[in-house]
Design an enzyme around this catalytic site. Sequence first.
Site, PDB file in Angstrom:
ATOM      1  N   TYR A   1      -3.498  -1.014   5.169  1.00 25.70           N
ATOM      2  CA  TYR A   1      -3.868  -2.291   4.558  1.00 25.70           C
ATOM      3  C   TYR A   1      -5.310  -2.204   4.051  1.00 25.70           C
ATOM      4  O   TYR A   1      -6.228  -1.920   4.826  1.00 25.70           O
ATOM      5  CB  TYR A   1      -3.710  -3.422   5.573  1.00 25.70           C
ATOM      6  CG  TYR A   1      -4.080  -4.764   4.993  1.00 25.70           C
ATOM      7  CD1 TYR A   1      -3.259  -5.377   4.046  1.00 25.70           C
ATOM      8  CD2 TYR A   1      -5.247  -5.401   5.369  1.00 25.70           C
ATOM      9  CE1 TYR A   1      -3.614  -6.590   3.498  1.00 25.70           C
ATOM     10  CE2 TYR A   1      -5.596  -6.622   4.818  1.00 25.70           C
ATOM     11  CZ  TYR A   1      -4.771  -7.208   3.886  1.00 25.70           C
ATOM     12  OH  TYR A   1      -5.130  -8.411   3.339  1.00 25.70           O
TER      13      TYR A   1
ATOM     14  N   ARG B   1     -12.644 -24.313  21.512  1.00 22.82           N
ATOM     15  CA  ARG B   1     -12.870 -22.983  20.897  1.00 22.82           C
ATOM     16  C   ARG B   1     -12.122 -21.880  21.646  1.00 22.82           C
ATOM     17  O   ARG B   1     -11.513 -21.032  21.020  1.00 22.82           O
ATOM     18  CB  ARG B   1     -14.377 -22.703  20.758  1.00 22.82           C
ATOM     19  CG  ARG B   1     -14.686 -21.367  20.112  1.00 22.82           C
ATOM     20  CD  ARG B   1     -16.019 -21.319  19.366  1.00 22.82           C
ATOM     21  NE  ARG B   1     -17.104 -22.061  19.984  1.00 22.82           N
ATOM     22  CZ  ARG B   1     -17.732 -21.721  21.113  1.00 22.82           C
ATOM     23  NH1 ARG B   1     -17.400 -20.606  21.738  1.00 22.82           N
ATOM     24  NH2 ARG B   1     -18.691 -22.475  21.587  1.00 22.82           N
TER      25      ARG B   1
ATOM     26  N   ASP C   1      -0.594  -1.767  13.732  1.00 26.63           N
ATOM     27  CA  ASP C   1      -0.365  -2.894  12.819  1.00 26.63           C
ATOM     28  C   ASP C   1       1.122  -2.880  12.483  1.00 26.63           C
ATOM     29  O   ASP C   1       1.587  -2.039  11.715  1.00 26.63           O
ATOM     30  CB  ASP C   1      -1.232  -2.725  11.565  1.00 26.63           C
ATOM     31  CG  ASP C   1      -1.027  -3.868  10.553  1.00 26.63           C
ATOM     32  OD1 ASP C   1      -0.031  -4.597  10.679  1.00 26.63           O
ATOM     33  OD2 ASP C   1      -1.870  -3.985   9.641  1.00 26.63           O
TER      34      ASP C   1
END
Length: 381
Positions: free
Chosen positions: A104, A52, A177
Amino acid sequence: MSDDALSRRTLAAQALGKIDAASRALVPPIHVSTTYIRDPDNAYRSGNVYGRPDNETAREAEAVIAALEAAELAYVFGSGMSASIALFLALPHGAHVVAPRVMYWALRNWLAAEAPLHGLSVDFVDAEDAAQIAPAIKPGLTQLVWLETPSNPLWGVSDIAAVAKLAQAAGARLAVDSTCATPIFTQPLALGADVVMHSATKYLNGHSDVVAGALAFAREDEFSVRVKKIRQMHGMILGPFEAFLLIRGMRTLDLRTRACAANAAELAARFAGHSEVAEALYPGLPQHRGHEVAKRQMRGGFGGMLSIRVRRGQAHAIQTAARIQLWKRATSLGGVESLIEHRASIEGAGSPCPTDLLRLSAGIEDVEDLWRDLDRALREV
Ligand SMILES: *Cc1c(COP(=O)(O)O)cnc(C)c1O
């Protein structure tokens, strides 16, 4: 030759030149193991404990992304959304966030509807104007300023260097971003940003066959450590097969993004004078609102994304997308194949996207084929 002497194109083409030590394979194997052997003295000297948090193939993808962004470190996630959300969840309870009004759409919805449930307060601003961002930043309270540039779906441009100064003066971090700018055309960390986010689903992978996200950090500090811990606890790491495909895709990032951007620039110039097009939106066009900032901030191209506003309105825009043959009528972007989308249909109520807008992701096909298909679809009634 030291790594910083090599260009991004070289580093990505060779995936940093990593050779598998055991087999001498040029392409490193995909590491699928979910667990690792503990040393006899009870240590975990390999640094790998459990799948993980730990995966070598994911780490190899991270090393390439860190090199592309000249970052100190990078982390890969199961999607761009999970990468972004991990960053916001790493902020302290009560933190204030400044984000763009036009960005976005799915992440904007998360910031508006979900972030407050996690104790964050968010103000949305016109992020194309640094003068409007300045008063929204509250010294001591604002922890993160988020930018997206060029931003979906109007390709607005934000001045990363100017906003980085404002954020840092107020003790806040700046995250960008940079999905649509790509590491090829914009280097947010070099302009003063603290973190870069990529939806690696898009240009980084580039073949429309992997969903992935990445965060690249200017430096390792308590914030990056916290983000890593959140990724581990929430199980947000990218799977090894996806990480492998992402590394493979990034080998041609430079070639693909330059080909996409050349097509986008040519199409935008032609659409700017098209009788059925009211407006072509592309940062490379001199008449675009963000062109001057884009010229300073973007190197070598303005990206592969553009939009057109259809003169006869929404119905004609939807009919145009319906009549297209070569372009693929689909959401997403950044692949080698060109995509067309009536964006308002997917963003839904409350979206700032004009209803007459078609969003275009220029692929690497022959630009004359792309032009003929779209020009014909626009003219057929
Ligand atoms: C697609 C996209 C995202 C979200 O990424 P996913 O990989 O779909 O989760 C975020 N920002 C931009 C600009 C995108 O295009």
